[in-house]
Design a protein around this motif. Structure first.
Motif, PDB file in Angstrom:
ATOM      1  N   ALA A 187     -41.820 -24.427  -5.275  1.00 61.83           N
ATOM      2  CA  ALA A 187     -43.153 -23.854  -5.129  1.00 61.83           C
ATOM      3  C   ALA A 187     -44.008 -24.746  -4.247  1.00 61.83           C
ATOM      4  O   ALA A 187     -43.844 -25.973  -4.218  1.00 61.83           O
ATOM      5  CB  ALA A 187     -43.814 -23.684  -6.497  1.00 61.83           C
ATOM      6  N   LYS A 189     -48.211 -24.752  -2.129  1.00 62.49           N
ATOM      7  CA  LYS A 189     -49.453 -24.090  -1.772  1.00 62.49           C
ATOM      8  C   LYS A 189     -49.672 -24.043  -0.263  1.00 62.49           C
ATOM      9  O   LYS A 189     -50.373 -23.162   0.238  1.00 62.49           O
ATOM     10  CB  LYS A 189     -50.647 -24.794  -2.431  1.00 62.49           C
ATOM     11  N   LEU A 197     -38.811 -26.007  -9.198  1.00 60.63           N
ATOM     12  CA  LEU A 197     -39.132 -25.227 -10.385  1.00 60.63           C
ATOM     13  C   LEU A 197     -37.901 -24.954 -11.247  1.00 60.63           C
ATOM     14  O   LEU A 197     -37.916 -25.157 -12.464  1.00 60.63           O
ATOM     15  CB  LEU A 197     -39.767 -23.891 -10.004  1.00 60.63           C
ATOM     16  N   LEU A 226     -48.460 -20.090 -10.996  1.00 65.97           N
ATOM     17  CA  LEU A 226     -48.118 -19.880  -9.592  1.00 65.97           C
ATOM     18  C   LEU A 226     -49.237 -19.223  -8.805  1.00 65.97           C
ATOM     19  O   LEU A 226     -49.010 -18.740  -7.689  1.00 65.97           O
ATOM     20  CB  LEU A 226     -46.854 -19.022  -9.487  1.00 65.97           C
ATOM     21  N   HIS A 229     -49.725 -19.862  -4.888  1.00 65.42           N
ATOM     22  CA  HIS A 229     -48.488 -20.555  -4.527  1.00 65.42           C
ATOM     23  C   HIS A 229     -47.532 -19.613  -3.783  1.00 65.42           C
ATOM     24  O   HIS A 229     -47.564 -18.395  -3.956  1.00 65.42           O
ATOM     25  CB  HIS A 229     -47.766 -21.104  -5.772  1.00 65.42           C
ATOM     26  N   LEU A 231     -43.212 -19.252  -3.191  1.00 69.56           N
ATOM     27  CA  LEU A 231     -41.920 -19.644  -3.764  1.00 69.56           C
ATOM     28  C   LEU A 231     -40.867 -19.646  -2.658  1.00 69.56           C
ATOM     29  O   LEU A 231     -40.805 -18.704  -1.852  1.00 69.56           O
ATOM     30  CB  LEU A 231     -41.504 -18.685  -4.880  1.00 69.56           C
TER      31      LEU A 231
END
Length: 476
Positions: A187, A189, A197, A226, A229, A231
């Motif tokens: 993950a 930002k 994760l 999340l 965020h 992935l």
């Protein structure tokens, strides 16, 4: 001389009579150990083969208590003896709801060299190509793909709009036959700094199988937050196609089930004011106020006081409404009173509005409470409530339960109160539980009784003085 002595005696007698304390009648002090002296008596059916058990207090008992601390509560056995008991609050249950959110996968494109080096330390950038969104590796140099052929190295999921914690994730992927594939989920930002994760190994043994034959297809994300965020899913050099993923979000909510009591509709003083009395001292958690009619919205203030000599105190401000649209009706929720113990309530509508065309529907809500008691003696057992002179008879929970631990009482068997067979002094349980009597005018009942007794005392003294005066005249 005799007339002067008589006048002095009469003055002293009247002064002594006015200064003397008012007599207290024995009938005004009922016996707290007598079940029949309570306002309501409700049969209790205990759980079998359990000396210690608990009983949830029904609304029929709460609306008759005369002590805000629940002091006038008792449980009697068949011999009329009160059993040992303790007062406890009711825990707030929590419920967990899971929702599935499907996210599409955007391919991460890179060169063979980037695939061999892995995705660690490499940032990403998102590009639009022919109406499709793709993700390019940003190596700090020129755009990859111009000097060497590109291949799919991973997949990117946009989870920025998720507001609830994520419990797990299931991949929608095509796997090669007979080749274990390790999936890593990270993950970020900013598409630069990544944190791990979860990871899992999936294996598809048969070409006819559409999904993995071995391995855990659900990745545990441990309630990860999340929101805002991205992935990133990577799987090395295996020939894998990831179309997307299903994320399972979880939300835990505390559901506080209050005890509700219906109330008869009180008389409306005017369009902007509704005043009524409460015949109990139990703290009120909230009032549900529902206006009559359709498409009604009224800003209100709720005020309360314990007796008429007190000024009104503000308890809450809110907006109550009943709105209907497309065949569906919506009404306002309860107005929280923070457990106020008052005897008179006034609901004021905003003067800038038309107010209430008719008295609104009112429902009282109380915080749930329970009694933990020892079923000593023979049954049947009776819950009694409502006596102003009763003193609290509760024991500490540690005295009632041996080796007591916090919240241990909530594991005890639950006894049942048969409210349908309740015995109520002065009437039954038909109709609303609370009469909703209007506020009386003039002096309170207690003041009227005291003034009446004082007047009778003065009249008695005057009669005695008149008799003495006649007797003195005959002697003269």
């Amino acid at each position: 001389m005799k007339k002067f002595e008589y006048a002095r005696f009469l003055t002293l007698a009247l002064s002594a009579g006015l200064a003397a304390p008012l007599p207290v009648l024995a009938a005004d002090a009922p016996d707290a150990a007598n079940a029949k002296s309570y306002a309501v008596r409700i049969p209790v059916t205990p759980a079998p083969d359990a000396p210690l058990q608990r009983l949830l207090l029904p609304a029929e008992a709460l609306v008759r208590l005369q002590s805000p601390a629940y002091a006038d509560l008792r449980i009697f056995n068949a011999a009329g003896q009160p059993v040992p008991m303790a007062l406890a609050s009711v825990p707030t249950p929590t419920s967990t709801q899971e929702h599935s959110v499907k996210l599409p996968a955007y391919p991460i494109l890179g060169t063979e060299g980037a695939a061999a080096a892995g995705l660690e330390g490499l940032s990403l950038r998102i590009e639009e190509r022919q109406g499709k969104r793709v993700v390019q590796l940003n190596t700090g140099g020129t755009t990859t793909g111009t000097a060497a052929p590109q291949k799919v190295l991973g997949a990117l999921l946009d989870a920025r709009k998720l507001k609830e914690p994520v419990a797990g994730m299931t991949l929608d992927a095509d796997l090669p036959v007979g080749q274990p594939v390790t999936f890593n989920v990270q993950a970020s930002k900013d598409l630069k700094s990544w944190r791990p994760l979860a990871d899992t190994v999936l294996y598809r043994a048969d070409a006819s199988a559409s999904a993995a034959s071995l391995g855990d297809t659900r990745l545990d994300l441990s309630m990860a937050d999340l929101k805002d965020h991205y992935l990133r899913i990577s799987w090395g050099s295996a020939a894998v196609t990831v179309r997307g993923a299903t994320l399972l979000t979880s939300q835990s909510t505390a559901v506080r089930q209050r005890v509700s009591a219906t109330m008869a509709t009180p008389a409306l003083t005017n369009a902007h004011e509704l005043v009524f009395a409460l015949p109990f001292a139990t703290p009120v958690a909230a009032l549900r106020i529902t206006p009559q009619g359709s498409n009604v919205l009224v800003p209100i203030r709720v005020l309360g006081r314990k007796h008429r000599e007190q000024p009104w105190a503000l308890l809450a401000s809110s907006v109550v409404y009943r709105l209907g649209a497309a065949g569906k009706e919506q009404s306002s929720g309860p107005v929280d009173l923070q457990g106020a113990s008052v005897r008179e309530v006034k609901i004021e509508a905003d003067a800038k509005t038309p107010g209430f065309a008719a008295a609104p529907e009112i429902t009282l809500q109380f915080e749930p409470a329970q009694l933990v008691f020892l079923a000593s003696g023979q049954g049947p057992f009776t819950l009694a409530a409502g006596q102003a002179s009763a003193a609290a008879a509760f024991l500490p929970m540690a005295s009632l339960i041996p080796n007591y631990q916090a919240s241990q009482e909530n594991a005890l068997p639950l006894a049942q109160a048969d409210v349908a067979k309740a015995d109520v002094t002065g009437g039954g349980l038909a109709g609303p539980l609370v009469a909703g009597s209007p506020q009386g005018d003039g002096l309170p009942t207690r003041s009227l009784v005291l003034w009446g007794i004082l007047l009778l005392g003065v009249l008695a003294l005057a009669g005695m003085a008149w008799g003495l005066l006649k007797q003195t005249k005959k002697t003269d």
